[in-house]
Design a protein around this motif. Sequence first.
Motif, short mmCIF file in Angstrom:
data_model
loop_
_atom_site.label_atom_id
_atom_site.label_comp_id
_atom_site.label_asym_id
_atom_site.label_seq_id
_atom_site.Cartn_x
_atom_site.Cartn_y
_atom_site.Cartn_z
N LYS A 220 -2.30 -0.55 -9.22
CA LYS A 220 -3.53 0.16 -9.55
C LYS A 220 -3.81 1.25 -8.53
O LYS A 220 -3.31 1.22 -7.40
CB LYS A 220 -4.72 -0.80 -9.62
CG LYS A 220 -5.18 -1.36 -8.28
CD LYS A 220 -6.34 -2.35 -8.44
CE LYS A 220 -7.62 -1.70 -8.90
NZ LYS A 220 -8.31 -0.96 -7.83
N GLU A 221 -4.60 2.23 -8.96
CA GLU A 221 -5.10 3.23 -8.03
C GLU A 221 -6.12 2.55 -7.13
O GLU A 221 -7.02 1.86 -7.61
CB GLU A 221 -5.74 4.39 -8.78
CG GLU A 221 -6.23 5.51 -7.86
CD GLU A 221 -6.96 6.61 -8.63
OE1 GLU A 221 -6.52 7.76 -8.55
OE2 GLU A 221 -7.97 6.30 -9.30
N ALA A 222 -5.96 2.71 -5.83
CA ALA A 222 -6.81 2.01 -4.88
C ALA A 222 -8.26 2.47 -4.95
O ALA A 222 -8.55 3.64 -5.17
CB ALA A 222 -6.27 2.20 -3.47
N ALA B 134 0.22 -3.81 -5.84
CA ALA B 134 0.52 -2.54 -5.17
C ALA B 134 -0.66 -1.60 -5.39
O ALA B 134 -1.07 -1.37 -6.53
CB ALA B 134 1.80 -1.92 -5.72
N LEU B 135 -1.19 -1.06 -4.30
CA LEU B 135 -2.31 -0.12 -4.36
C LEU B 135 -1.80 1.28 -4.03
O LEU B 135 -1.17 1.49 -2.99
CB LEU B 135 -3.39 -0.53 -3.35
CG LEU B 135 -4.07 -1.88 -3.59
CD1 LEU B 135 -4.99 -2.22 -2.42
CD2 LEU B 135 -4.87 -1.86 -4.90
N ILE B 136 -2.07 2.22 -4.92
CA ILE B 136 -1.64 3.60 -4.73
C ILE B 136 -2.84 4.45 -4.33
O ILE B 136 -3.88 4.45 -5.00
CB ILE B 136 -1.00 4.15 -6.01
CG1 ILE B 136 0.27 3.35 -6.34
CG2 ILE B 136 -0.67 5.64 -5.87
CD1 ILE B 136 0.97 3.78 -7.61
N ALA B 137 -2.71 5.17 -3.23
CA ALA B 137 -3.81 6.00 -2.73
C ALA B 137 -4.22 7.02 -3.78
O ALA B 137 -3.36 7.67 -4.38
CB ALA B 137 -3.39 6.71 -1.45
N VAL C 157 0.87 -1.18 0.00
CA VAL C 157 0.00 0.00 0.00
C VAL C 157 0.90 1.23 0.00
O VAL C 157 1.87 1.30 0.75
CB VAL C 157 -0.96 0.01 1.21
CG1 VAL C 157 -2.09 -0.98 0.99
CG2 VAL C 157 -0.24 -0.31 2.51
N ILE C 158 0.57 2.19 -0.85
CA ILE C 158 1.47 3.32 -1.10
C ILE C 158 0.72 4.64 -1.03
O ILE C 158 -0.36 4.79 -1.61
CB ILE C 158 2.12 3.21 -2.49
CG1 ILE C 158 2.94 1.93 -2.61
CG2 ILE C 158 2.98 4.43 -2.81
CD1 ILE C 158 3.38 1.61 -4.03
N VAL C 159 1.31 5.60 -0.33
CA VAL C 159 0.88 6.99 -0.44
C VAL C 159 2.00 7.77 -1.11
O VAL C 159 3.12 7.82 -0.61
CB VAL C 159 0.55 7.62 0.93
CG1 VAL C 159 0.51 9.14 0.82
CG2 VAL C 159 -0.80 7.11 1.43
N GLN C 160 1.69 8.33 -2.27
CA GLN C 160 2.59 9.24 -2.98
C GLN C 160 1.86 10.56 -3.07
O GLN C 160 0.76 10.64 -3.64
CB GLN C 160 2.89 8.69 -4.38
CG GLN C 160 3.39 9.73 -5.39
CD GLN C 160 4.80 10.21 -5.09
OE1 GLN C 160 5.74 9.43 -5.07
NE2 GLN C 160 4.95 11.51 -4.88
N HIS C 161 2.40 11.61 -2.48
CA HIS C 161 1.76 12.91 -2.56
C HIS C 161 1.65 13.32 -4.03
O HIS C 161 2.66 13.52 -4.71
CB HIS C 161 2.56 13.97 -1.80
CG HIS C 161 2.60 13.73 -0.33
ND1 HIS C 161 3.59 14.25 0.48
CD2 HIS C 161 1.77 13.03 0.50
CE1 HIS C 161 3.36 13.89 1.73
NE2 HIS C 161 2.27 13.15 1.77
N MET C 162 0.43 13.47 -4.50
CA MET C 162 0.20 13.79 -5.91
C MET C 162 -1.21 14.36 -6.06
O MET C 162 -2.13 13.92 -5.37
CB MET C 162 0.36 12.52 -6.76
CG MET C 162 0.32 12.74 -8.26
SD MET C 162 0.66 11.19 -9.15
CE MET C 162 2.44 11.09 -8.94
N PHE D 20 -0.51 7.61 -13.02
CA PHE D 20 0.75 7.15 -12.43
C PHE D 20 0.70 5.64 -12.20
O PHE D 20 1.64 4.91 -12.55
CB PHE D 20 0.99 7.89 -11.12
CG PHE D 20 2.25 7.51 -10.39
CD1 PHE D 20 3.48 7.48 -11.05
CD2 PHE D 20 2.21 7.18 -9.05
CE1 PHE D 20 4.64 7.13 -10.38
CE2 PHE D 20 3.37 6.84 -8.37
CZ PHE D 20 4.59 6.80 -9.04
N ALA D 21 -0.40 5.16 -11.64
CA ALA D 21 -0.55 3.73 -11.39
C ALA D 21 -0.55 2.94 -12.70
O ALA D 21 0.07 1.87 -12.79
CB ALA D 21 -1.83 3.46 -10.61
N GLN D 22 -1.23 3.46 -13.70
CA GLN D 22 -1.27 2.77 -14.99
C GLN D 22 0.11 2.67 -15.61
O GLN D 22 0.47 1.63 -16.19
CB GLN D 22 -2.23 3.51 -15.93
CG GLN D 22 -3.69 3.36 -15.56
CD GLN D 22 -4.59 4.35 -16.28
OE1 GLN D 22 -4.16 5.04 -17.21
NE2 GLN D 22 -5.84 4.44 -15.85
#
Length: 364
Positions: free
Chosen positions: A227-229, A240-243, A201-206, A214-216
Amino acid sequence: MTDIKVFIVDDSAVVRQVLTGLVGELPGIRVIGAAPDPIFALKRMEVEWPDVIILDIEMPRMDGITFLKKLMQEHPTPVIICSTLTAKGAEVTMQAMSAGAVDIITKPTVNLKGFLQDSKTLLADAIKAASHARFRTLSTAAKQTLDVKPKLNADSVIAPSGLVPMSETTDRVVAIGTSTGGTQALEYILTRLPRSVPGIVIVQHMPEAFTAAFAQRLNSLSQINVKEAEQNDRVIPGLALIAPGGKHMLLRRSGAQYRVEIKDGPLVSRHRPSVDVLFRSTAQAAGKNALGIIMTGMGDDGARGLKELHDTGALTVAQDEASCVVYGMPKEAVKLGATDGEMPLSAIPELIIRAPNRARFLKG
């Protein structure tokens, strides 16, 4: 200290005018010029080179991506992309971030002045962060934040827990938090992971609307799925799930499964999504079964949450200063005693691969 010198490159006269006015009002920052395209900008900048460039992407004579690549080869300079809030704008912006851009400033197609005025603090933060950019292993930047609005902590989204840390199991989860410089750092890590790794699980300030693109992009480059969560997505090995931008992401446990909760809420440490929120929820849901990693970024978001995770017995790591584009977030976590140690970016993929074995790399 001397003012941070900013140059604006955008083919819209309205954007140039609005940005010049807003940036000119920020303390410690000075606009030294503006140009409608990169060719004209290069001539102007020969007289006085800026510390930071704010750059549009779609422009006549030379597009922003071509100009960015030219800059990185000939005269590396921190660049903030000024991009529209559209799917096309997000896709092209991801190319720019991969090419070495520092950060993103969004611009809507309507009510530009009002939107940027509301984002004034974030604009100041982005410029100050970019001015500290270091072009070592990767290209991007950050540092200090501008104390203008009250700075909320994770309590505003998720209450602290007095629960006894859960027992250790074989079901692992990896939580990663990063900001400026993180897009390239995450690309480096995720493209080196096999499908057998624990769920991430990922938090990237964006900004909102950019995390999906970004996830794609990362999904197209990686063996694992990215993927975007979305609400109630399961956290499973090889994923991997991106917030999503503009939303907080929390890790939850339901029986033997980990899932994510996506929710609104106030800015935490001036961010939404917030790393502090992710790390606190990971401490509560996974405890010592988690691996927490804090990476390159500005400010202190994530330090307190990582300390909570560390105190459950989880292994927590900070990216080291030498490999960070900006040693802000990791530095604050280390100062707080929130980590077991530091390691270079190049070692983090192997750490994640061995996470199921709880290998203590930092202790020999």
